[in-house]
Each structure stands twice: as structure tokens, then as C-alpha cells.
Design a protein around this motif. Sequence first.
Motif, PDB file in Angstrom:
ATOM      1  N   UNK A 334      26.562   3.363   8.740  1.00 37.42           N
ATOM      2  CA  UNK A 334      27.254   3.734   9.972  1.00 37.42           C
ATOM      3  C   UNK A 334      27.706   5.179   9.826  1.00 37.42           C
ATOM      4  N   UNK A 335      28.576   5.654  10.728  1.00 39.61           N
ATOM      5  CA  UNK A 335      28.896   7.090  10.652  1.00 39.61           C
ATOM      6  C   UNK A 335      29.801   7.433   9.466  1.00 39.61           C
ATOM      7  N   UNK A 336      30.324   6.411   8.774  1.00 44.08           N
ATOM      8  CA  UNK A 336      31.143   6.711   7.597  1.00 44.08           C
ATOM      9  C   UNK A 336      30.330   6.726   6.307  1.00 44.08           C
ATOM     10  N   UNK A 337      29.171   6.116   6.334  1.00 52.92           N
ATOM     11  CA  UNK A 337      28.361   6.116   5.115  1.00 52.92           C
ATOM     12  C   UNK A 337      27.427   4.935   5.007  1.00 52.92           C
ATOM     13  N   UNK A 338      27.074   4.652   3.766  1.00 54.47           N
ATOM     14  CA  UNK A 338      26.102   3.594   3.471  1.00 54.47           C
ATOM     15  C   UNK A 338      26.800   2.230   3.574  1.00 54.47           C
ATOM     16  N   UNK A 339      26.014   1.186   3.906  1.00 54.84           N
ATOM     17  CA  UNK A 339      26.533  -0.192   3.820  1.00 54.84           C
ATOM     18  C   UNK A 339      25.519  -0.982   3.001  1.00 54.84           C
ATOM     19  N   UNK A 340      25.759  -1.143   1.706  1.00 56.27           N
ATOM     20  CA  UNK A 340      24.757  -1.817   0.862  1.00 56.27           C
ATOM     21  C   UNK A 340      24.722  -3.307   1.146  1.00 56.27           C
TER      22      UNK A 340
END
Length: 445
Positions: A334-340
Motif C-alpha cells: 500500500x502507500x506505506x510500504x510492503x505487506x508480506x
Amino acid sequence: MRLSRYFLPVLKETPSEAQIVSHRLMLRAGMIKQAQAGIYSWLPLGFKVLKKIENIVHEEQQRAGHIPLLMPTLQSADLWRESGRYEAYGEEMLRITDRHGRDMLYGPTNEELITDIFRSYVRSYKDLPLTLYHIQWKFRDEIRPRFGVMRGREFLMKDGYNFDLTKEDALHAYNRHLVSYLRTYERMGLQAIPMRADGGPIGGDYTHEFLVLAETGESEVFYDSEITDLKFGTRDIDFDSVEECQSVLEEFTSRYARTDETHDEALFNQIPEERRRSARGIEVGQIFYFGTKYSEAMNAVVQDQSGAQVPVHMGSHGIGVSRLLGAIIEASHDDKGIIWPEGVTPFHCGIVNLKQGDAEADAACEAIYLDLVKSGLEPLYDDTNERAGGKFATMDLIGLPWRITVGPRGLKNGVVELTSRRTGESEEMPPEQAVERIRQIYANH
Ligand code: P5A
């Protein structure tokens, strides 16, 4: 791991050279560093995910009955002269001369080398079927390496090779690979759709590519939207069963799904219009049946039941292991970063201490940390003196799916906070319960 002792060089700024989100996030999260165009150093966080992906690939290959080995990266040009590919491969091949003037190359793929191993030892149909594979670095001197690990020059590939007496047996090996790939990608949280493709420099005209749909994908694809409803799920497959593998192949390939190389407009137009899709995709794997192309050229023969010497039927099957990191991030961020996805996350859970140095908060974090470690899990404990906002931003950027937040205020009420990176939802609960929840989440991964 305690963050104060780790090496996680996150970047505050968005690197200007990165055009797609996965490349930007991998650089910002301190996962990779470019060494040269299309060649990367894998920093600790990136290396950890790469190893997780490799492990899944190994497990699934061995579940399907395939045997691991390891071949070198440097190969002799003479083997490639035997198959006729030394000249044909063109400028993508990195050619090297050693001090004795011998021609070598950095392997872009291993059909020749494995065929040489096979012909050196195997003489009889009784030793078949045989599928050998390895996970090894490859080099292709791509004219335009780009998008980070997506199109590298040096990249990690799982490549497997089947040797069979008959075409029929080799097609079973092909189907077995297709089934095991479906399982492999789903374990990584990906939907990868098998699509009819083109053999290219590997050869053969029976081949499927596996594509993850993504706007930034380099391949143009056409498919029947019904195909995206198919899930492999948790079904148990007997990989030796010709019928079971065949039926999975039919289920997953009977609807129209092709790359632009094999796209057939007339066939496509037979699908009801509302189900016709054209989109872009990331190629994360490809399987090939090419019959006796290499075995005939390189004299890889076995004795069959009647005593005759016959060339073996072969196929090769590749997974873009390093490219998968990019593909997973393209599919999950998302716009905050990765989502593993849980299956590949570098650490199972983050622990954020809101007030480092507060005796109670420190002790509670330590206890949670040790409890998780005792359960065989790997937490990443942010024990630095950074302010809370910075700690959250780093955790969001590096994308651990779960976070436990510990602060003096919550501890007064006996609770910590458990937060899902994917939904952003938080729940307060006693520390032991948070640890138990994390344990349960990973019990199936
Ligand atoms: C199959 C295994 C082969 O090379 N020979 C051995 C066959 N197939 S392939 O399709 O050409 O490559 C297999 C997968 O490797 C990934 N890949 C790449 N990844 C990153 N950078 C590259 N430059 C690159 N080229 C190929 C793809 O995922 C491909 O499906």
C-alpha cells in the motif's frame, strides 16, 4: 532479531531511478543495493525473503518427487556448440575466456550441462523417470535491465529438467510441474495463471508461462476472466498419478489464457464479451516440453525394453526466484510500504517498544520476544531509541504482517496492542494472548 543489532539501511527518500513500486520499496526497505546495471547485492532483509522463497520452492519440488543438485554458474562453450546454441543464443550470453584461451560462458540456463550429466551416467530405461533441479544464479545480458530484480542481468532461477523414455511420460512430467507450480505460487500468496506461450530460445512448442496479473508486468496477456476464480487450495495430490495431474492441468488450462506471442484473436472472440480480458502480467515461471531436441544433438540415449538405443524425451521448467520478490511486492503493498504474505515474510512479527528505557516496557518486550523465539518464530524487536512515529513508519515500510506494540500506558492495564499490517486493525490484549495469536497464525505456514 533486535533492530539495534541488525543491518537495515532504510531510505527516507524515494530513489529516483526506480520506476515501479516494487523496485522503490525494495530499495527503501534496505533489501537490495544495485552493484551494476541489473546486478544486485542482497542486503540482510532481502536475502532473508529470498531464502524463504527458495525454501518453498525446494519443499514443493521435492514433494513432487524432483531431486535437487547443484551445477556451476560457469559453463564450457563446447557443450553449447554441441547443441548448436552457442552461436544461436546471441548477445544475451555473457562469454568469457579463461587464461588458457578456453571459451566459457556464464550460464543463462542449463539444458546442455544437465544433458551432459545425464548421458555420463544413465544407460537404461530402468533409471527413468528422472527429474533433477537446482536453484542457481543465471546471467542474461539483457539489453535493458530494469525494474530492479524483475529484469536483472544476474538473477536466481530454479531450473528443473525431466528425462523420460516416452513422450507420454514426459508429458506427465510436464503436468506434474504445472501442478507443483500452482501450489508453490499459492504458498507465496500469489495467483499465477498458466498461459500458452512461445518456446523462444529454449525450444519446443508446448509451453506455458505462469503470470501474475499486475499493471507493471512486462507481458501482454489475454484471458477468460473465469480463470481468475480457480484456486489450487489445500488439495492433496498424488504426483505419481497421471490422471490426477492431467485433470488439474485440464482444469487450469481449458479456458482461454495466452500471452501476446500466441494470442489468437478469433479464438479469443469466441469467449462471451463480458469475460474477455486483456491485461499485463509478470512472468514468474515457464515450463517446456521439447522432446528430443537436446538428447538427439548431444547423444543422450538409453536402452529401451527391446534393447534399442533411443534418445530421451525432455522438458525444462523454470521459476524466477529473485523476480518473485518483485512480483509479490507488486501484488501486495500500500502507500506505506510492503505487506508480506505470511508464507514469505522476513520476520514473523514486529515488536515496537514505545518507550525504550522504561523498565516495565523493556521487560514486557523482552518477555514477548523470548516467548516468540521459544516457539520457533523470528520476531524483529525495535529496541532503538527512535520516536514511536519513526518506528511505526519503518515497520509499515518493511511490511511484517503482524506487529505487537508495547507501551507503559497499556501495560498499566495489562495489555499490549496486536496490529494487522494488511487491514490496519488493532486489538488490545494481554501479552501472552498476543504471543499465542501469533503462534496460531503461523501454525499453518
Ligand atoms: C526453464 C528452466 C528457461 O530458462 N530453462 C531452464 C528454461 N525458461 S525461462 O522462461 O527463460 O526462464 C525461467 C524464469 O526465469 C525468470 N527470468 C528472469 N528473472 C529475472 N530477470 C531476468 N532477466 C529473467 N529472465 C528470466 C522468469 O520468471 C522466467 O519465467
